[in-house]
Design a protein around this motif. Structure first.
Motif, PDB file in Angstrom:
ATOM      1  N   THR A   1      24.039 -24.481  28.368  1.00 11.31           N
ATOM      2  CA  THR A   1      22.934 -23.650  27.907  1.00 11.31           C
ATOM      3  C   THR A   1      21.819 -23.646  28.951  1.00 11.31           C
ATOM      4  OG1 THR A   1      21.842 -25.478  26.762  1.00 11.31           O
ATOM      5  CG2 THR A   1      23.469 -24.195  25.510  1.00 11.31           C
ATOM      6  N   LYS A   2      20.832 -22.805  28.761  1.00  5.42           N
ATOM      7  CA  LYS A   2      19.738 -22.666  29.722  1.00  5.42           C
ATOM      8  C   LYS A   2      19.078 -24.003  30.036  1.00  5.42           C
ATOM      9  CE  LYS A   2      15.298 -20.288  30.412  1.00  5.42           C
ATOM     10  NZ  LYS A   2      14.354 -19.275  29.875  1.00  5.42           N
ATOM     11  N   TYR A   3      18.809 -24.800  29.020  1.00  6.98           N
ATOM     12  CA  TYR A   3      18.144 -26.088  29.223  1.00  6.98           C
ATOM     13  C   TYR A   3      19.117 -27.258  29.274  1.00  6.98           C
ATOM     14  CZ  TYR A   3      13.675 -23.770  28.548  1.00  6.98           C
ATOM     15  OH  TYR A   3      12.587 -22.946  28.698  1.00  6.98           O
ATOM     16  N   GLY A   4      20.279 -27.130  28.627  1.00  8.27           N
ATOM     17  CA  GLY A   4      21.246 -28.223  28.645  1.00  8.27           C
ATOM     18  C   GLY A   4      20.643 -29.520  28.150  1.00  8.27           C
ATOM     19  N   VAL A   5      20.713 -30.566  28.964  1.00 12.73           N
ATOM     20  CA  VAL A   5      20.188 -31.878  28.573  1.00 12.73           C
ATOM     21  C   VAL A   5      18.702 -32.017  28.893  1.00 12.73           C
ATOM     22  CG1 VAL A   5      22.437 -32.961  28.891  1.00 12.73           C
ATOM     23  CG2 VAL A   5      20.811 -32.916  30.798  1.00 12.73           C
ATOM     24  N   TYR A   6      18.067 -30.963  29.406  1.00 14.06           N
ATOM     25  CA  TYR A   6      16.675 -31.025  29.834  1.00 14.06           C
ATOM     26  C   TYR A   6      15.757 -30.308  28.832  1.00 14.06           C
ATOM     27  CZ  TYR A   6      19.433 -31.993  33.991  1.00 14.06           C
ATOM     28  OH  TYR A   6      20.363 -32.501  34.857  1.00 14.06           O
ATOM     29  N   SER A   7      14.474 -30.297  29.134  1.00 14.10           N
ATOM     30  CA  SER A   7      13.493 -29.623  28.285  1.00 14.10           C
ATOM     31  C   SER A   7      12.568 -28.766  29.140  1.00 14.10           C
ATOM     32  CB  SER A   7      12.675 -30.647  27.493  1.00 14.10           C
ATOM     33  OG  SER A   7      11.982 -31.536  28.378  1.00 14.10           O
ATOM     34  N   LYS A   8      11.884 -27.850  28.525  1.00 17.29           N
ATOM     35  CA  LYS A   8      10.995 -26.950  29.246  1.00 17.29           C
ATOM     36  C   LYS A   8       9.914 -27.726  29.993  1.00 17.29           C
ATOM     37  CE  LYS A   8       8.227 -22.752  28.557  1.00 17.29           C
ATOM     38  NZ  LYS A   8       7.738 -21.771  27.554  1.00 17.29           N
ATOM     39  N   ARG A   9       9.735 -27.370  31.287  1.00 20.82           N
ATOM     40  CA  ARG A   9       8.721 -27.989  32.155  1.00 20.82           C
ATOM     41  C   ARG A   9       8.921 -29.491  32.322  1.00 20.82           C
ATOM     42  NH1 ARG A   9       7.795 -23.100  33.889  1.00 20.82           N
ATOM     43  NH2 ARG A   9       6.632 -21.777  32.467  1.00 20.82           N
ATOM     44  N   CYS A  10      10.135 -29.958  32.240  1.00 28.39           N
ATOM     45  CA  CYS A  10      10.378 -31.400  32.350  1.00 28.39           C
ATOM     46  C   CYS A  10      10.121 -31.928  33.759  1.00 28.39           C
ATOM     47  CB  CYS A  10      11.809 -31.727  31.934  1.00 28.39           C
ATOM     48  SG  CYS A  10      13.098 -30.997  32.981  1.00 28.39           S
ATOM     49  N   GLY A  11      10.117 -31.056  34.757  1.00 25.68           N
ATOM     50  CA  GLY A  11       9.909 -31.473  36.138  1.00 25.68           C
ATOM     51  C   GLY A  11      11.230 -31.698  36.838  1.00 25.68           C
ATOM     52  N   LEU A  12      11.352 -31.189  38.059  1.00 25.46           N
ATOM     53  CA  LEU A  12      12.616 -31.304  38.787  1.00 25.46           C
ATOM     54  C   LEU A  12      12.987 -32.749  39.094  1.00 25.46           C
ATOM     55  CD1 LEU A  12      12.392 -28.287  41.280  1.00 25.46           C
ATOM     56  CD2 LEU A  12      13.602 -28.432  39.083  1.00 25.46           C
ATOM     57  N   GLU A  13      11.999 -33.629  39.138  1.00 29.42           N
ATOM     58  CA  GLU A  13      12.277 -35.047  39.369  1.00 29.42           C
ATOM     59  C   GLU A  13      13.229 -35.590  38.303  1.00 29.42           C
ATOM     60  OE1 GLU A  13      12.265 -39.027  40.514  1.00 29.42           O
ATOM     61  OE2 GLU A  13      11.662 -37.252  41.644  1.00 29.42           O
ATOM     62  N   ASN A  14      13.195 -34.993  37.119  1.00 27.56           N
ATOM     63  CA  ASN A  14      14.016 -35.460  36.006  1.00 27.56           C
ATOM     64  C   ASN A  14      15.313 -34.673  35.849  1.00 27.56           C
ATOM     65  OD1 ASN A  14      12.085 -37.445  34.999  1.00 27.56           O
ATOM     66  ND2 ASN A  14      10.813 -35.679  34.503  1.00 27.56           N
ATOM     67  N   VAL A  15      15.604 -33.798  36.808  1.00 25.07           N
ATOM     68  CA  VAL A  15      16.807 -32.972  36.760  1.00 25.07           C
ATOM     69  C   VAL A  15      17.831 -33.487  37.772  1.00 25.07           C
ATOM     70  CG1 VAL A  15      17.731 -30.643  37.161  1.00 25.07           C
ATOM     71  CG2 VAL A  15      15.514 -30.937  36.009  1.00 25.07           C
ATOM     72  N   LEU A  16      19.066 -33.675  37.340  1.00 25.01           N
ATOM     73  CA  LEU A  16      20.128 -34.094  38.259  1.00 25.01           C
ATOM     74  C   LEU A  16      20.612 -32.881  39.047  1.00 25.01           C
ATOM     75  CD1 LEU A  16      22.464 -36.571  36.337  1.00 25.01           C
ATOM     76  CD2 LEU A  16      20.774 -37.088  38.094  1.00 25.01           C
ATOM     77  N   MET A  17      20.628 -33.021  40.368  1.00 29.49           N
ATOM     78  CA  MET A  17      21.123 -31.968  41.243  1.00 29.49           C
ATOM     79  C   MET A  17      22.543 -32.305  41.688  1.00 29.49           C
ATOM     80  SD  MET A  17      18.584 -29.862  41.453  1.00 29.49           S
ATOM     81  CE  MET A  17      19.101 -28.823  42.832  1.00 29.49           C
ATOM     82  N   SER A  18      23.320 -31.281  42.003  1.00 33.02           N
ATOM     83  CA  SER A  18      24.651 -31.527  42.549  1.00 33.02           C
ATOM     84  C   SER A  18      24.525 -32.519  43.701  1.00 33.02           C
ATOM     85  CB  SER A  18      25.291 -30.220  43.018  1.00 33.02           C
ATOM     86  OG  SER A  18      24.468 -29.543  43.952  1.00 33.02           O
ATOM     87  N   TRP A  19      25.486 -33.430  43.785  1.00 30.98           N
ATOM     88  CA  TRP A  19      25.361 -34.522  44.752  1.00 30.98           C
ATOM     89  C   TRP A  19      25.609 -34.048  46.174  1.00 30.98           C
ATOM     90  CZ3 TRP A  19      23.146 -38.886  45.470  1.00 30.98           C
ATOM     91  CH2 TRP A  19      23.529 -39.706  46.538  1.00 30.98           C
ATOM     92  N   GLY A  20      24.803 -34.575  47.101  1.00 32.20           N
ATOM     93  CA  GLY A  20      25.001 -34.253  48.496  1.00 32.20           C
ATOM     94  C   GLY A  20      23.958 -34.895  49.381  1.00 32.20           C
ATOM     95  N   HIS A  21      23.860 -34.404  50.606  1.00 35.00           N
ATOM     96  CA  HIS A  21      22.989 -35.035  51.598  1.00 35.00           C
ATOM     97  C   HIS A  21      21.521 -34.930  51.235  1.00 35.00           C
ATOM     98  CE1 HIS A  21      22.741 -30.830  52.989  1.00 35.00           C
ATOM     99  NE2 HIS A  21      21.629 -31.168  53.603  1.00 35.00           N
ATOM    100  N   ASP A  22      21.132 -33.882  50.520  1.00 32.73           N
ATOM    101  CA  ASP A  22      19.725 -33.694  50.153  1.00 32.73           C
ATOM    102  C   ASP A  22      19.232 -34.841  49.272  1.00 32.73           C
ATOM    103  OD1 ASP A  22      21.409 -31.205  50.234  1.00 32.73           O
ATOM    104  OD2 ASP A  22      19.451 -30.238  50.418  1.00 32.73           O
ATOM    105  N   ASP A  23      19.951 -35.055  48.175  1.00 31.21           N
ATOM    106  CA  ASP A  23      19.535 -36.090  47.228  1.00 31.21           C
ATOM    107  C   ASP A  23      19.644 -37.474  47.843  1.00 31.21           C
ATOM    108  OD1 ASP A  23      18.415 -36.516  44.740  1.00 31.21           O
ATOM    109  OD2 ASP A  23      20.330 -36.818  43.726  1.00 31.21           O
ATOM    110  N   TYR A  24      20.665 -37.678  48.669  1.00 30.88           N
ATOM    111  CA  TYR A  24      20.829 -38.988  49.300  1.00 30.88           C
ATOM    112  C   TYR A  24      19.670 -39.301  50.238  1.00 30.88           C
ATOM    113  CZ  TYR A  24      22.697 -42.731  52.202  1.00 30.88           C
ATOM    114  OH  TYR A  24      22.864 -43.911  52.890  1.00 30.88           O
ATOM    115  N   MET A  25      19.294 -38.360  51.095  1.00 31.12           N
ATOM    116  CA  MET A  25      18.192 -38.617  52.018  1.00 31.12           C
ATOM    117  C   MET A  25      16.878 -38.775  51.280  1.00 31.12           C
ATOM    118  SD  MET A  25      17.494 -39.321  55.052  1.00 31.12           S
ATOM    119  CE  MET A  25      15.878 -39.820  55.645  1.00 31.12           C
ATOM    120  N   TYR A  26      16.710 -38.064  50.186  1.00 30.79           N
ATOM    121  CA  TYR A  26      15.533 -38.245  49.335  1.00 30.79           C
ATOM    122  C   TYR A  26      15.467 -39.680  48.827  1.00 30.79           C
ATOM    123  CZ  TYR A  26      12.953 -38.230  44.914  1.00 30.79           C
ATOM    124  OH  TYR A  26      12.115 -38.543  43.882  1.00 30.79           O
TER     125      TYR A  26
END
Length: 305
Positions: free
Chosen positions: A194-219
């Protein structure tokens, strides 16, 4: 260089949402950096449909990527790699490790990754001479691609490079080669589709899991090693491959106020990350002392990876 950004009225995030996505027409380039019309193969940038030498391999990459990047897979990888127990080394030592890495998902360039890092950093440095944190961000934003190397687990390309996107909610149609998500089990899971899935409106991207890769790892590497880079730099590192957000404007319903502010800098960075790719080499030894000074300013001498 002049960046023209429409400023929202001070009436909350809804106004920011309308204005945070910077239209290409709002960018005025008055420095030495000129946006090229074609990539190093003579095609337009990020054209995933044009027939060419790399197109079949890039499309197959995204088919495998979209099949395997599930919510459970991302949680597993984040748990494993947040331990930062693979190696201890400096930022520059990591840069040198990228000499043998080529990104198979990139339709615009087939040069070793260290060339791209220096091209990006030097283009930013030329137009933003006073923003040294942004120069360094350009240099290090792709360092997480060391995940491809055996000493870091030798992860397959689909788990390291390519466009990133949230997992745990519906896969947006704007994601490149979206059709292949139909092979992903999360596509049919009512908890995640669904649009929100396990998240909520304005939850902040810090609380959102992104597809795994070099971006998240270097962060994770920068954050857990207590880098003093500003939050905008960490935002750029983590979301520079999140094209569904910063190119198409999707997923803004998950963003908070800090995300909207940092997105402005990501739009600035994105132009250099994308359009600085070329066959023109940078004199590494000439620029190395400058970047070593920035690394010393913003990072410890040795980092845990």
């Amino acid at each position: 260089m002049t960046i023209l950004i429409e400023q929202p009225h001070q009436i909350g995030i809804e106004a920011e949402e309308k204005n945070a996505l910077i239209d290409e027409k709002e960018l005025a380039w008055d420095g030495d950096f000129l946006v090229p019309q074609t990539n190093s193969f003579g095609h337009t940038f990020r054209d995933y449909e044009v027939e060419g030498e790399r197109q079949p391999g890039v499309e197959n990459f995204y088919r495998i990527n979209h099949l395997n990047q599930t919510f459970d897979f991302v949680k597993k990888m984040r748990q494993e790699y947040s331990k930062l127990n693979r190696m201890e080394m400096s930022i520059w030592e990591c840069c040198e490790l990228l000499n043998d890495v080529v990104d198979e998902s990139d339709p615009d360039l087939d040069e070793p990754q260290i060339e791209h890092l220096l091209q990006t950093a030097e283009a930013i440095r030329r137009d933003y001479p006073n923003e040294d944190w942004l120069h360094l961000t350009g240099l290090i934003h792709d360092l997480g691609k060391v995940l491809l190397l055996p000493s870091f687990g030798g992860l397959p390309q689909w788990a390291v490079v390519g466009d990133t996107y949230p997992v745990g909610c519906a896969f947006n149609d704007s994601i490149v080669h979206h059709k292949y998500f139909k092979e992903n089990p999360d596509y049919y899971n009512p908890a995640y589709n669904t649009k929100y899935g396990v998240y909520s409106k304005r939850c902040g991207l810090e609380n959102v899991l992104m597809s795994w890769g070099h971006d998240d790892y270097m962060y994770l590497v920068a954050k857990e090693n207590h880098s003093t880079l500003p939050s905008a730099a960490l935002f750029i590192i983590r979301y520079h491959s999140f094209y569904a957000l910063h190119s198409s404007g999707e997923y803004r319903h998950l963003m908070n106020e800090e995300d909207f502010e940092n997105l402005k800098w990501l739009h600035v960075f994105n132009k250099y990350d994308l359009y600085s790719k070329s066959k023109v080499r940078v004199d590494v030894e000439k620029v190395k002392p400058y970047y070593l000074s920035l690394i010393k300013k913003y990072f410890p001498a040795k980092l845990k990876w």
